[in-house]
Design a protein around this motif. Structure first.
Motif, mmCIF file in Angstrom:
data_model
loop_
_atom_site.group_PDB
_atom_site.id
_atom_site.type_symbol
_atom_site.label_atom_id
_atom_site.label_comp_id
_atom_site.label_asym_id
_atom_site.label_seq_id
_atom_site.Cartn_x
_atom_site.Cartn_y
_atom_site.Cartn_z
ATOM 1 N N ALA A 232 0.830 -1.201 0.000
ATOM 2 C CA ALA A 232 0.000 0.000 0.000
ATOM 3 C C ALA A 232 0.864 1.250 0.000
ATOM 4 C CB ALA A 232 -0.926 -0.010 1.210
ATOM 5 N N PRO B 68 -4.267 1.641 0.291
ATOM 6 C CA PRO B 68 -4.465 0.820 1.491
ATOM 7 C C PRO B 68 -5.704 -0.073 1.441
ATOM 8 C CG PRO B 68 -3.807 3.043 2.113
ATOM 9 C CD PRO B 68 -4.062 3.072 0.637
ATOM 10 N N ASN B 69 -6.731 0.305 0.673
ATOM 11 C CA ASN B 69 -7.944 -0.523 0.599
ATOM 12 C C ASN B 69 -7.818 -1.683 -0.375
ATOM 13 O OD1 ASN B 69 -8.083 0.717 -1.880
ATOM 14 N ND2 ASN B 69 -10.042 1.755 -1.522
ATOM 15 N N SER C 295 -7.088 -1.450 -3.639
ATOM 16 C CA SER C 295 -7.345 -1.087 -5.028
ATOM 17 C C SER C 295 -6.077 -0.552 -5.690
ATOM 18 C CB SER C 295 -8.463 -0.042 -5.102
ATOM 19 O OG SER C 295 -8.059 1.170 -4.472
#
Length: 237
Positions: free
Chosen positions: A183, A212-213, A215
């Motif tokens: 990330a 961080p999610n 994606s």
């Protein structure tokens, strides 16, 4: 996984692989050629060997898997060194700080294995091994050694980056840069701003980001200057 394919005289692909949790398998025994390293599984298709050490002197040595025996045998098979030739050329030396990624061949899962070793095909010699006893893992992702690798040029840029390229026709080269990033990290590939030397200004660069999610995003930049983007000035997407 994020990908971008754009035609700019070259066909450029950027592939990102998120960093996943690892399942420790164990450490190589040291039988010959100073072999050492800690082996972990990332998913059903991918292993990582940390602190890999090997003197490189085996004439036909490869990462080796066996699904029938905890002791490596000639009935085993090559595993694919994703940092190098994908199992085509013999295994390169490691200095104890290298981190090779190792892929399963088609039809084999990490949880199928009973042993992993470095094996010399010419002499049926086991340089060191580790017993595998893991349950089911996450499905295979992040693989770079695919069918057809043997006819592609391959160059590891670092332990986490690899570039491959092949001639598609007289006017097109396909280039793929694969990176294992976490990330808030990024990777990029671009064409020099000048035809006769490497220069940043004037180049066309594709940059891929990991968030961080989980994606990913890929954007194209024209490098008009060396300044970062600020209030519409400098290099902006």
């Amino acid at each position: 996984m994020g990908a971008l394919m754009v035609s700019v005289g070259l066909l450029v692909g950027l592939f990102l692989v998120g960093i996943e949790a690892e399942t420790l398998i164990g450490s190589f025994s040291t039988l010959q050629h100073s072999l050492a390293g800690e082996v972990s599984a990332i998913n059903e298709g991918l292993l990582v060997v940390r602190n890999f050490r090997y003197d490189g002197a085996g004439p036909a040595a490869y990462f080796w898997g066996d699904t029938t025996s905890e002791t490596p045998t000639r009935q085993g098979f090559r595993l694919l060194d994703a940092n190098g030739s994908c199992g085509i050329s013999k295994l390169a030396a490691g200095n104890g700080m290298d981190t090779p990624y190792v892929e399963m061949p088609a039809g084999v899962k990490v949880s199928d294995l009973r042993s992993i070793s470095v094996w010399c095909e010419d002499f049926d010699a086991n340089f060191g091994d580790v017993v595998v006893s893991v349950g089911s893992l996450d499905p295979a992702t992040g693989l770079v050694c695919s069918e057809g690798t043997a006819v592609r040029n391959c160059e590891p840029l670092s332990e986490r980056f690899q570039v491959t390229w092949s001639l598609q026709d007289a006017d097109m080269i396909e280039i793929t840069l694969t990176a294992r990033i976490g990330a808030e990290e990024y990777m990029g590939f671009g064409i020099s701003g000048l035809p006769n030397r490497t220069t940043m200004v004037g180049s066309d660069v594709a940059i891929a980001y990991a968030f961080p999610n989980g994606s990913f995003s890929v954007e194209d930049f024209y490098m008009s200057s060396r300044e970062q983007c600020s209030q519409g000035l400098g290099v902006c997407p």
